[in-house]
Design an enzyme around this catalytic site. Sequence first.
Site, PDB file in Angstrom:
ATOM      1  CB  ILE A 157       8.735  -5.199 -10.932  1.00  0.00           C
ATOM      2  CG1 ILE A 157       7.585  -4.262 -11.318  1.00  0.00           C
ATOM      3  CG2 ILE A 157       9.918  -4.394 -10.395  1.00  0.00           C
ATOM      4  CD1 ILE A 157       6.946  -3.529 -10.153  1.00  0.00           C
ATOM      5  CB  ALA A 175       8.692  -4.678  -3.189  1.00  0.00           C
ATOM      6  NE  ARG A 176       3.030  -0.706  -1.672  1.00  0.00           N
ATOM      7  CZ  ARG A 176       3.198  -0.142  -2.855  1.00  0.00           C
ATOM      8  NH1 ARG A 176       4.439   0.077  -3.301  1.00  0.00           N
ATOM      9  NH2 ARG A 176       2.165   0.204  -3.591  1.00  0.00           N
ATOM     10  CD  GLU A 205       6.785   5.032   1.404  1.00  0.00           C
ATOM     11  OE1 GLU A 205       6.242   5.590   0.439  1.00  0.00           O
ATOM     12  OE2 GLU A 205       7.338   3.928   1.333  1.00  0.00           O
ATOM     13  CG  HIS A 214       7.282   5.249  -2.865  1.00  0.00           C
ATOM     14  ND1 HIS A 214       6.592   4.528  -1.925  1.00  0.00           N
ATOM     15  CD2 HIS A 214       7.048   4.614  -4.046  1.00  0.00           C
ATOM     16  CE1 HIS A 214       5.958   3.517  -2.501  1.00  0.00           C
ATOM     17  NE2 HIS A 214       6.222   3.559  -3.791  1.00  0.00           N
TER      18      HIS A 214
END
Length: 318
Positions: free
Chosen positions: A158, A236-237, A266, A284
Amino acid sequence: MKRILLSRPMPPATIRAAEALFEVEIRNSIKPMTPAEIRSGLAVFDGMMLTLGDVVTAEALQDFGRPRCKMLANFGVGYNHIDTEACRAHGVTVSNTPGAVTDATADVALTLILMTCRRAGEAERLVRSGKWEGWHPTQMLGTHVSGRKLGVIGMGRIGQAVAQRCHFGFGMEVGYFNRSAKDLALPAQRFDSLTDMAGWADVLVVAVPASDETHHLVDAAVLGAMQPHGVLVNIARGDIVEEAALIAALQSGQIGGVGLDVYEFEPKVPAALIAQENAVLLPHLGTAALDIREDMGAMAVENLRAHFAGEAVPNQVN
């Protein structure tokens, strides 16, 4: 026939593919599975297709020697919600869906870069409010993206896709922070220090996998090293960025803006973050295109099929 649980409603093509091979039960909720549901699934099903938020811990597995469930096919590339080591210890194979998500996630990174730099979210809110009074020479001046410096944290699939779009599409100079040097299809400078790259870059993109090592990798020190006009983007996270430090950096004007598709807790998004006009906040959307989700589903089903056929699982992660 093996019993498989799909933890959320899935695209119709994914359901059809799974039902052609297995006895399928679909959990009719868009919310993550509870710990009790995870334990029940481990006991009742031969395999489960899990996704973001379906947390499988060592504690959930401790009641089992070898659970009936022998395969967890994660619908998504990130699998930090699954304790892969504990799964291995209990004889449970875990897989993910890399590759299918690369281009879609990189596209969302570009969306966030452009929206944040050009103040598009703020601008749309102005038009919708009915308070726009017309064009003028100093109206909502943002940051021109072309020719700027891009810093990529994590130069995997990515990260490379983001870098290629930015370099070849916008003529951006590329730097990256990664454990090892990469043989890339574009010129790029590797940084040994994340704070050094943060100070160099105009735009900083988080594209590293979530792990214990990357938790709060982007902290107050990294944010403090960024330039006052610098923009942070995270696709990403959420927990890779220390959210409290990010809010403080935005409130103080330490950085120019942020574009987020993921959040530390989240789906909870702090009111203090929502209140920042220079924050672009997406729910997201990284892989939110039907064909991409169908590709992810096909990979997840193939991972399940291969496991139960006694073949090598194409995308096993443990």
